[in-house]
Scaffold this active site. Structure first.
Site, short mmCIF file in Angstrom:
data_model
loop_
_atom_site.label_atom_id
_atom_site.label_comp_id
_atom_site.label_asym_id
_atom_site.label_seq_id
_atom_site.Cartn_x
_atom_site.Cartn_y
_atom_site.Cartn_z
N GLY A 10 37.89 20.33 -58.03
CA GLY A 10 37.72 19.37 -59.12
C GLY A 10 36.56 19.76 -60.02
N GLU A 103 34.37 21.96 -50.37
CA GLU A 103 34.83 22.42 -49.04
C GLU A 103 36.01 23.38 -49.13
OE1 GLU A 103 37.21 19.75 -46.82
OE2 GLU A 103 37.47 18.35 -48.45
N ILE A 126 31.21 16.08 -56.70
CA ILE A 126 30.67 14.73 -56.96
C ILE A 126 30.66 13.93 -55.66
CG2 ILE A 126 31.39 14.68 -59.39
CD1 ILE A 126 33.60 12.62 -58.44
N ASP A 127 31.49 14.34 -54.68
CA ASP A 127 31.61 13.56 -53.43
C ASP A 127 30.36 13.67 -52.53
OD1 ASP A 127 34.16 13.14 -54.38
OD2 ASP A 127 35.09 14.61 -53.06
N ARG A 171 36.76 10.71 -51.92
CA ARG A 171 37.71 11.16 -50.90
C ARG A 171 37.38 10.55 -49.55
NH1 ARG A 171 39.21 17.09 -51.94
NH2 ARG A 171 41.01 16.42 -53.12
O1 F6P Z 1 36.59 16.05 -54.77
C1 F6P Z 1 36.35 15.45 -55.99
C2 F6P Z 1 37.41 14.42 -56.30
O2 F6P Z 1 37.10 13.84 -57.54
C3 F6P Z 1 37.60 13.35 -55.21
O3 F6P Z 1 36.62 12.36 -55.25
C4 F6P Z 1 38.99 12.87 -55.55
O4 F6P Z 1 39.65 12.31 -54.42
C5 F6P Z 1 39.68 14.13 -55.98
O5 F6P Z 1 38.69 15.02 -56.41
C6 F6P Z 1 40.67 13.92 -57.08
O6 F6P Z 1 41.24 15.15 -57.40
P1 F6P Z 1 42.22 15.37 -58.62
O7 F6P Z 1 41.42 15.30 -59.87
O8 F6P Z 1 42.78 16.73 -58.39
O9 F6P Z 1 43.25 14.29 -58.55
#
Ligand code: F6P
Length: 341
Positions: A10, A103, A126-127, A171
């Protein structure tokens, strides 16, 4: 040296600050050549590169997103993927790789390092759930965005005598909810690490109404009730096997409305938390990580990740950083509980 750089997973405020620091220090102090791979591991698989010279990084420090682009491509999920990665690195004469990611991206980096690729990882998300580092950049910005939203929702909630449920990202880790909820004075904070009791949440909301104010409930997208499941907007999984979370805010708002007899609304902050300019903390942390990654490369390090310990930037094994997620400890959640209701 020829150093390859990529951003995966992300997007996250501060990615460009890392890229800028790697380029400025690599070229300015060592005469390195920096090769950018577009869209994370996809660029390595498909040999999609962009030369990163001083001109390419001019003015990017305050910009959100990533000038290199990103994707959730997983070379290990593709037939012949790792071999294609090795072939690209070999043919382009890449001496070392600096992947910037969470990760998943760094999980790939860990495996490549084990196969002999020289890798120095940079932790972003950001997590804030990457292990072995006190903070990842991007987290502070996301918390700031969520806190501002909570501040604004307090005033509209109180004016309308309604519950506002704020669903935030994170997440399977509750860091964003915990910090944004504490900073914004939320009346309930729900995180994935602590499955919640619906009766308890309703009681806190009722108590808040009884004291003449309206409740703000901050719920992490991965939070779930004690006797329920994760909320999923779709059943889709990404290349790393992650399901798309979302929907707990709306489900909870309708339960609270039904049980308190007062209107409840849900607000999903979503990607607003990931977009826009990085906070000063994130700009500085990302810049220091980028500088430290170049130092580690020139010190001959591999299989390491730069990390924040206290105020120091240190090097930790990539394998340790990606072995498990860094979750919210029970005692940190207990601190927040003092302010519930
Ligand atoms: O890992 C960062 C994050 O923003 C999580 O908080 C969220 O669950 C996920 O990515 C969302 O991913 P995407 O933008 O691919 O839907």
């Amino acid at each position: 040296m020829r150093i390859g750089i990529l951003t995966g997973g992300g997007d996250c405020p501060g990615l460009n600050a890392v890229i800028r620091a790697v380029v400025r220090k690599g070229i300015g102090e060592h005469g390195d050549e920096i090769v950018g791979f577009r869209d994370g591991w996809r660029g390595v698989l498909e040999r999609d590169t962009v030369p990163m010279d001083l001109h390419a990084v001019r003015g990017i420090l305050p910009r959100g997103g990533t000038v290199l682009g990103t994707s959730r491509t997983n070379p290990y999920a593709l037939e012949g993927g790792p071999d294609r990665v090795m072939a690209t690195l070999d043919e382009l004469g890449i001496d070392a790789l600096v992947p910037i990611g969470g990760e998943d991206t760094l999980g790939v980096a860990t495996r490549l390092a084990e196969s002999g690729v020289r890798v120095v990882g940079v932790p972003k998300t950001i997590d804030n759930d990457l292990d072995s580092t006190d903070y990842t950049f991007g987290f502070d910005t996301a918390v700031g965005v969520a806190m501002e939203a909570i501040d604004r929702l307090h005033t509209t909630g109180d004016s309308h005598h309604r519950t506002l449920v704020v669903e935030v990202m994170g997440r399977h880790a509750g860091w964003i909810a915990l910090h944004a909820g504490m900073a914004g004075g939320a009346n309930v904070i729900l995180i994935p690490e602590n499955p919640f009791d619906v009766d308890g949440v309703v009681a806190h909301c009722q108590h808040r109404f009884d004291s003449g104010y309206s409740p703000i409930v901050v719920v992490s997208e991965g939070a779930k009730p004690k006797d329920g499941d994760l909320m999923l907007t779709t059943g889709e999984k990404d290349a790393f096997g992650h399901v798309r979370l979302g929907g707990i805010g709306a489900a909870l708002a309708s339960l609270i409305e039904e049980r308190t007899g007062r209107e409840a609304r849900a607000v999903v902050l979503g990607h607003i938390q990931r977009g826009g300019t990085p906070s000063p903390f994130d700009r500085v942390l990302a810049t220091r990580f980028g500088l430290a990654a170049v130092d580690a490369v020139h010190d001959g390090q591999s299989g390491v990740m730069v990390a924040l310990r206290g105020t120091d930037i240190v090097r930790v094994p990539l394998s340790a950083a990606t072995a498990q997620l860094k979750l919210v400890p029970a005692e940190r959640y207990a601190e927040a509980e003092v302010f519930f209701g």
